[in-house]
Scaffold this motif. Structure first.
Motif, PDB file in Angstrom:
ATOM      1  N   ALA A  14      23.052 -18.785  29.348  1.00 33.88           N
ATOM      2  CA  ALA A  14      21.999 -17.782  29.166  1.00 33.88           C
ATOM      3  C   ALA A  14      20.612 -18.356  29.473  1.00 33.88           C
ATOM      4  O   ALA A  14      19.710 -17.626  29.877  1.00 33.88           O
TER       5      ALA A  14
ATOM      6  N   SER B 198      31.620 -17.519  29.102  1.00 30.33           N
ATOM      7  CA  SER B 198      30.244 -17.004  29.059  1.00 30.33           C
ATOM      8  C   SER B 198      29.546 -17.137  30.403  1.00 30.33           C
ATOM      9  O   SER B 198      28.482 -16.544  30.608  1.00 30.33           O
TER      10      SER B 198
ATOM     11  N   HIS C 235      26.941 -14.565  34.419  1.00 31.51           N
ATOM     12  CA  HIS C 235      25.822 -15.174  35.148  1.00 31.51           C
ATOM     13  C   HIS C 235      26.165 -15.605  36.574  1.00 31.51           C
ATOM     14  O   HIS C 235      25.265 -16.005  37.311  1.00 31.51           O
TER      15      HIS C 235
END
Ligand SMILES: C[S@@+](CC[C@H](N)C(=O)[O-])C[C@H]1O[C@@H](n2cnc3c(N)ncnc32)[C@H](O)[C@@H]1O
Length: 142
Positions: free
Chosen positions: A79, A102, A106
């Motif tokens: 992030a 995660s 992205h």
């Protein structure tokens, strides 16, 4: 690998062997390419997954336990934008994908790689949704 690259015999036998066959072979340095290759050849992905990514080690009951902590660190890192681009290449994924979850938000493309065929097969089973694939759903849901 020739006989001179094998680990030294246990001390009791070493003297006998040395007397009968000349200089004792030197033990492998633990970080030599040959030692690494030999260690990896016996790697069992199912045992690794069972030991590290199923309970009791995979414990989601507190954010302070290692698995939730790792997921949080990865999520924060991705992030932050410090690692960015179109394609993420994970070199040495092992048989695991939790480290990439995660990153999905992205990167357009994620490539998991591993030196060992057994690990690549394990990843392939999961990617194709085959029976017997490791169940990462607790990690995905977390
Ligand atoms: C620490 S393990 C992976 C751990 C796993 N991602 C996890 O979090 O539990 C490192 C992996 O790197 C692989 N590896 C070692 N050298 C490599 C290389 N030169 N190229 C690709 N993979 C490599 C090994 O086969 C091993 O599976």
């Amino acid at each position: 690998m020739g006989p001179s690259r094998l680990p030294a015999a246990p001390p009791g036998r070493a003297g006998i062997k040395a007397a009968a066959a000349g200089p004792e072979p030197q033990p492998l340095a633990m970080n030599s390419p040959a030692a690494l290759r030999e260690g990896y050849e016996h790697f069992d992905p199912r045992a690794y997954l069972r030991n590290n990514y199923l309970p009791p080690r995979a414990d989601f009951s507190s954010e302070e336990f290692v698995v939730p902590w790792k997921l949080r660190c990865l999520a924060e890192t991705f992030a932050s934008g410090e690692i960015r681009g179109r394609t993420l290449i994970d070199v040495g994924s092992g048989p695991t994908i939790y480290q990439l979850l995660s990153a999905c938000d992205h990167f357009e493309e994620i490539v998991a790689t591993d030196y060992l065929a057994v690990n690549r097969e394990e990843l392939g089973r999961w990617a194709r949704g085959e029976p017997g694939a490791f169940d990462w759903s607790p990690f995905i849901q977390h």
